[in-house]
Design an enzyme around this catalytic site. Structure first.
Site, PDB file in Angstrom:
ATOM      1  N   ILE A  13     -19.070   5.358   4.378  1.00 21.44           N
ATOM      2  CA  ILE A  13     -17.863   4.943   5.021  1.00 21.44           C
ATOM      3  C   ILE A  13     -18.162   4.523   6.321  1.00 21.44           C
ATOM      4  CG2 ILE A  13     -15.448   5.702   5.452  1.00 21.44           C
ATOM      5  CD1 ILE A  13     -15.830   8.073   3.291  1.00 21.44           C
ATOM      6  N   SER A 125     -10.200  15.235   4.877  1.00 20.38           N
ATOM      7  CA  SER A 125     -10.253  15.037   3.491  1.00 20.38           C
ATOM      8  C   SER A 125      -9.211  15.618   2.816  1.00 20.38           C
ATOM      9  CB  SER A 125     -11.741  15.873   3.285  1.00 20.38           C
ATOM     10  OG  SER A 125     -11.688  15.810   1.642  1.00 20.38           O
ATOM     11  N   THR A 127      -9.396  17.403   0.747  1.00 22.45           N
ATOM     12  CA  THR A 127      -9.994  18.759   0.384  1.00 22.45           C
ATOM     13  C   THR A 127      -9.259  19.975   1.102  1.00 22.45           C
ATOM     14  OG1 THR A 127     -11.934  20.140   0.115  1.00 22.45           O
ATOM     15  CG2 THR A 127     -11.982  19.190   2.109  1.00 22.45           C
ATOM     16  N   TYR A 150     -17.495  23.468   3.531  1.00 17.62           N
ATOM     17  CA  TYR A 150     -17.211  22.157   3.877  1.00 17.62           C
ATOM     18  C   TYR A 150     -15.852  22.049   4.137  1.00 17.62           C
ATOM     19  CZ  TYR A 150     -15.958  17.330   2.852  1.00 17.62           C
ATOM     20  OH  TYR A 150     -15.346  16.098   3.060  1.00 17.62           O
ATOM     21  N   LYS A 154     -13.371  20.944   7.663  1.00 16.01           N
ATOM     22  CA  LYS A 154     -12.465  19.743   7.943  1.00 16.01           C
ATOM     23  C   LYS A 154     -11.035  20.549   8.429  1.00 16.01           C
ATOM     24  CE  LYS A 154     -14.864  16.394   7.045  1.00 16.01           C
ATOM     25  NZ  LYS A 154     -15.326  15.578   7.967  1.00 16.01           N
ATOM     26  N   GLY A 293     -15.373  25.717  -8.338  1.00 18.84           N
ATOM     27  CA  GLY A 293     -14.796  25.106  -7.072  1.00 18.84           C
ATOM     28  C   GLY A 293     -14.006  23.699  -7.397  1.00 18.84           C
TER      29      GLY A 293
HETATM   30  C1  UD1 Z   1     -15.312  16.549  -3.115  1.00 15.64           C
HETATM   31  C2  UD1 Z   1     -14.218  17.017  -2.361  1.00 15.64           C
HETATM   32  C3  UD1 Z   1     -13.871  16.049  -1.223  1.00 15.64           C
HETATM   33  C4  UD1 Z   1     -15.325  15.515  -0.660  1.00 15.64           C
HETATM   34  C5  UD1 Z   1     -16.310  15.354  -1.515  1.00 15.64           C
HETATM   35  C6  UD1 Z   1     -17.527  14.969  -0.869  1.00 15.64           C
HETATM   36  C7  UD1 Z   1     -12.032  18.150  -3.334  1.00 15.64           C
HETATM   37  C8  UD1 Z   1     -10.769  17.952  -4.031  1.00 15.64           C
HETATM   38  N1  UD1 Z   1     -12.716  17.157  -3.157  1.00 15.64           N
HETATM   39  O1  UD1 Z   1     -14.920  15.492  -3.951  1.00 15.64           O
HETATM   40  O2  UD1 Z   1     -13.025  16.161  -0.405  1.00 15.64           O
HETATM   41  O3  UD1 Z   1     -15.119  14.825   0.528  1.00 15.64           O
HETATM   42  O4  UD1 Z   1     -16.393  16.239  -2.577  1.00 15.64           O
HETATM   43  O5  UD1 Z   1     -18.596  15.361  -1.598  1.00 15.64           O
HETATM   44  O6  UD1 Z   1     -12.714  19.229  -3.006  1.00 15.64           O
HETATM   45  N2  UD1 Z   1     -17.940  15.072 -12.055  1.00 15.64           N
HETATM   46  C9  UD1 Z   1     -18.204  14.942 -13.236  1.00 15.64           C
HETATM   47  N3  UD1 Z   1     -19.760  14.881 -13.339  1.00 15.64           N
HETATM   48  C10 UD1 Z   1     -20.553  14.710 -12.116  1.00 15.64           C
HETATM   49  C11 UD1 Z   1     -20.222  14.499 -11.085  1.00 15.64           C
HETATM   50  C12 UD1 Z   1     -18.594  14.656 -10.712  1.00 15.64           C
HETATM   51  O7  UD1 Z   1     -17.700  15.164 -14.185  1.00 15.64           O
HETATM   52  O8  UD1 Z   1     -21.540  14.519 -12.567  1.00 15.64           O
HETATM   53  C13 UD1 Z   1     -16.213  14.849 -11.750  1.00 15.64           C
HETATM   54  C14 UD1 Z   1     -15.874  16.170 -10.908  1.00 15.64           C
HETATM   55  O9  UD1 Z   1     -15.775  17.475 -11.715  1.00 15.64           O
HETATM   56  C15 UD1 Z   1     -14.659  15.715 -10.328  1.00 15.64           C
HETATM   57  C16 UD1 Z   1     -14.805  14.208 -10.401  1.00 15.64           C
HETATM   58  O10 UD1 Z   1     -15.608  13.740 -11.004  1.00 15.64           O
HETATM   59  O11 UD1 Z   1     -13.716  15.908 -11.242  1.00 15.64           O
HETATM   60  C17 UD1 Z   1     -15.092  13.791  -8.803  1.00 15.64           C
HETATM   61  O12 UD1 Z   1     -16.168  14.425  -8.375  1.00 15.64           O
HETATM   62  P1  UD1 Z   1     -16.625  14.048  -6.958  1.00 15.64           P
HETATM   63  O13 UD1 Z   1     -17.275  12.612  -6.677  1.00 15.64           O
HETATM   64  O14 UD1 Z   1     -17.894  15.215  -6.856  1.00 15.64           O
HETATM   65  O15 UD1 Z   1     -15.761  14.446  -5.931  1.00 15.64           O
HETATM   66  P2  UD1 Z   1     -14.823  15.501  -5.537  1.00 15.64           P
HETATM   67  O16 UD1 Z   1     -15.312  16.761  -6.074  1.00 15.64           O
HETATM   68  O17 UD1 Z   1     -13.229  15.035  -5.833  1.00 15.64           O
END
Ligand code: UD1
Length: 332
Positions: A13, A125, A127, A150, A154, A293
């Site tokens: 970012i 975030s 989060t 984490y 924040k 989580g």
């Molecule tokens: C999380 C945090 C965010 C943080 C970020 C940093 C929350 C709501 N969000 O983002 O604040 O800044 O991490 O890394 O806690 N997914 C899959 N398969 C994968 C990877 C991800 O299905 O291989 C899905 C996850 O389950 C989720 C979505 O994709 O539903 C987004 O995941 P991700 O990109 O890791 O972001 P967050 O978990 O939303």
């Protein structure tokens, strides 16, 4: 031209924000310890902006180094990106997260105070909302106990900033940034196996990973997969420019927080389908179990950013997934 200290300015970012700062007449001064990026990003930033950019390889935890940097440039404001962000890692190594994300913030604020620099834009975030009672979630929603160290860093970071009366803070609560600069010269550069969805998708499409696992399809959402508010990283970068403008126009402000998202919730499968459609390829994916989580659904109420900051997301989903793939392709 106002000097803006950008900590973590070579990160995902941060690097996109540096480009937007220059485009809007600010002069970025970058600090990065290169713990999660490379010096090559600086070269790319200089190529895109066709100018040289002041850079310090330094750790925000070091007040000595920060003092030297502040004494060499007249800093108008700080944008503080430098922090660790891997949710899972933070569960296993909480102290690493508290030391860097909280310790780094405190060191930075100490030095800002001694140089009488009061303007700061803080990377927060969504989060902080945990699993919100409803979405879209606005800034007045209850802050619940964070579900990871984490996330806690924040929440605590926001509290520290709001306790420091000498500051003029804008905290931006980012939703899920994806995509890359239109030049494809900068983008998200995960080291090792990506945690985040879109880098995992692009690496799978590129053949670096065999397949992507969708973490759960039994959530209470339209297709059973989790819902997030994905926002183009350049739109997110522009929110920082608006935040600086806001700070300049409201010098007596103390602490404001804004959601930075598009206001649209999309499922994991919708992202995969958009990626396949726009880039005309098939992605090897399977459905797996839930990730510990994970929040079921969260997307932004972005009205405050619109009316108070004058900021809106402009770039659509197709460009998000197109630019993410263009960036991945030029990495090979
Ligand atoms: C999380 C945090 C965010 C943080 C970020 C940093 C929350 C709501 N969000 O983002 O604040 O800044 O991490 O890394 O806690 N997914 C899959 N398969 C994968 C990877 C991800 O299905 O291989 C899905 C996850 O389950 C989720 C979505 O994709 O539903 C987004 O995941 P991700 O990109 O890791 O972001 P967050 O978990 O939303």
């Amino acid at each position: 031209m106002k000097n803006i200290l950008v900590t973590g300015g070579l990160g995902y970012i941060g690097s996109h924000t540096v480009i937007e700062l220059i485009a809007h007449g600010y002069n970025p001064v970058i600090i990065d310890d290169l713990s999660n990026t490379s010096l090559d990003v600086l070269k790319k930033l200089e190529e895109i902006s066709a100018q040289s950019i002041k850079f310090y390889q330094a750790d925000v935890n070091s007040e000595t180094e920060l003092t030297r940097i502040f004494s060499e440039s007249d800093i108008h404001a700080v944008i503080h990106f430098a922090a660790f962000k891997a949710v899972g890692e933070s569960v296993n190594e909480p102290l690493k997260y508290y030391r860097n994300n909280i310790g780094g913030l405190i060191s930075l604020l100490q030095v800002m105070k001694s140089f009488e620099v009061k303007n700061i834009v803080f990377s927060s975030s969504c989060t902080v909302y945990g699993e919100p009672d409803h979405s879209p979630v606005d800034e007045l929603a209850q802050i619940k106990k964070a579900n990871s160290p984490y996330g806690n860093t924040k929440q605590i970071g926001e509290e520290i900033l709001s306790d420091c009366q000498f500051l003029n803070t804008v905290a931006l609560r980012y939703f899920n940034p994806i995509g890359a600069h239109a030049s494809a010269k900068i983008g998200e550069l995960p080291l090792g196996v990506p945690n985040n969805l879109v880098p995992f998708i692009t690496q799978t499409a590129a053949g670096i990973r065999e397949k992507i696992t969708v973490f759960g399809n039994d959530y209470n959402t339209k297709d059973g997969t989790c819902v997030r508010d994905y926002i183009h990283v350049v739109d997110l970068a522009n929110a920082h420019v608006k935040a600086l403008d806001y700070i300049r126009q409201h010098p007596d402000n103390h602490f404001e927080v804004f959601n930075i998202g598009t206001g649209n919730g999309l499922t994991v499968l919708e992202i995969i389908q958009a990626f396949e459609r726009v880039n005309q390829l098939k992605l090897n994916y399977t459905i797996g179990g839930r990730r510990a989580g994970d929040v079921e659904k969260v997307w932004a109420d972005n009205q405050k950013a619109d009316t108070v900051l004058g900021w809106k997301a402009n770039i659509g989903l197709d460009e998000m997934v197109r630019s993410a793939w263009a960036w991945q392709q030029q990495l090979q």
